[in-house]
Design an enzyme around this catalytic site. Structure first.
Site, PDB file in Angstrom:
ATOM      1  N   ASP A  88       4.135   3.450  -0.321  1.00  0.00           N
ATOM      2  CA  ASP A  88       4.409   2.781  -1.598  1.00  0.00           C
ATOM      3  C   ASP A  88       3.954   3.660  -2.760  1.00  0.00           C
ATOM      4  O   ASP A  88       3.102   4.541  -2.591  1.00  0.00           O
ATOM      5  CB  ASP A  88       3.655   1.449  -1.677  1.00  0.00           C
ATOM      6  CG  ASP A  88       4.123   0.472  -0.607  1.00  0.00           C
ATOM      7  OD1 ASP A  88       5.256   0.620  -0.127  1.00  0.00           O
ATOM      8  OD2 ASP A  88       3.338  -0.431  -0.263  1.00  0.00           O
TER       9      ASP A  88
HETATM   10  N1  URA Z   1       1.899  -0.446   4.358  1.00  0.00           N
HETATM   11  C1  URA Z   1       2.027  -0.803   3.057  1.00  0.00           C
HETATM   12  O1  URA Z   1       1.937  -1.983   2.724  1.00  0.00           O
HETATM   13  N2  URA Z   1       2.234   0.159   2.148  1.00  0.00           N
HETATM   14  C2  URA Z   1       2.294   1.486   2.449  1.00  0.00           C
HETATM   15  O2  URA Z   1       2.457   2.324   1.565  1.00  0.00           O
HETATM   16  C3  URA Z   1       2.152   1.840   3.804  1.00  0.00           C
HETATM   17  C4  URA Z   1       1.957   0.856   4.741  1.00  0.00           C
END
Ligand code: URA
Length: 232
Positions: free
Chosen positions: A101
């Protein structure tokens, strides 16, 4: 192989751009200025661009310490992509192995080898990924068992696969998962009524985030690190 094709393989330029370099007399083959884009090269020929030897780029396997504020795709008009941090020829051929993310930091693999990234991302291979998680509310000891047994994520019928939670502090833990659902870690904590405030990936398979990488820095994986990715 044709000379112009060889130049493309070494630089990521197009055939037209390679032809232009030849017309500009920027290319030599074994010390002689090349004149023909269609010239056939043999394995022993040495090609130089502006006096520097060039050789095919080959497949690239990179490890980055992803900073917050960067996205792993190319479709976000509001944030720069992690690829903008790369100083590589033909960088547009490089993709990330899975996605983190925009606000997640840490270990990100990048490559132009689609088969390799598929092997790592495919749920069939169960490659473990470990995240350091900081949460808004304290993490209950019961979360360890709940994650081991699997939790049901909102809008998903099947529970998550067994995941290992190691409590570090009241609001900090290490979570190891073996699949890669959308926003999985944040949604797993949301399923327990908690909220992830900060997320940092530390490990993929047996590969730890290298300590020599500052946020935003990247480098090619070493041979032993390439193997470590597949060692769970
Ligand atoms: N899980 C998430 O919620 N975000 C990420 O960036 C990676 C794994």
């Amino acid at each position: 192989m044709r000379l112009d094709k060889y130049i493309c393989d070494c630089t990521g330029l197009t055939r037209n751009q390679a032809g232009k370099l030849i017309r500009q007399r920027a290319i030599t083959v074994n010390g002689n200025v090349a004149k023909q884009a269609a010239m056939k090269l043999s394995a022993a020929d040495e090609v130089q661009l502006d006096g520097e030897s060039i050789s095919p780029i080959g497949l690239r396997y990179l490890v980055m310490n992803k900073p917050a504020g960067y996205v792993c795709g190319l479709d976000d008009p509001h944030h720069p992509a992690v690829f903008s941090l790369l100083d590589e020829p033909a960088a547009e051929k490089i993709h990330s192995v899975g996605r983190l993310d925009v606000d997640t930091t840490g270990l990100l693999l990048l490559t132009d080898d689609g088969q390799w990234s598929h092997r790592i991302s495919s749920p069939r291979h169960h490659i473990a990924k470990t995240y350091r998680v900081w949460t808004a509310d304290s993490i209950s000891a019961a979360a360890v068992t709940q994650f081991e047994q699997g939790v049901v994520l909102r809008d998903e019928p099947s529970p998550t696969k067994p995941a290992q939670l190691e409590l570090v502090d009241s609001h900090e833990a290490l979570l190891t998962i073996h699949e890669g659902r959308y926003h999985q870690v944040k949604r797993m904590f949301a399923a327990l009524g908690n909220r992830v405030e900060q997320l940092h990936r530390e490990r993929i398979g047996g590969l730890q985030l290298p300590t020599d990488l500052d946020l935003g820095a990247y480098r090619p994986l070493h041979a032993d690190e390439l193997l470590a990715v597949f060692a769970n």
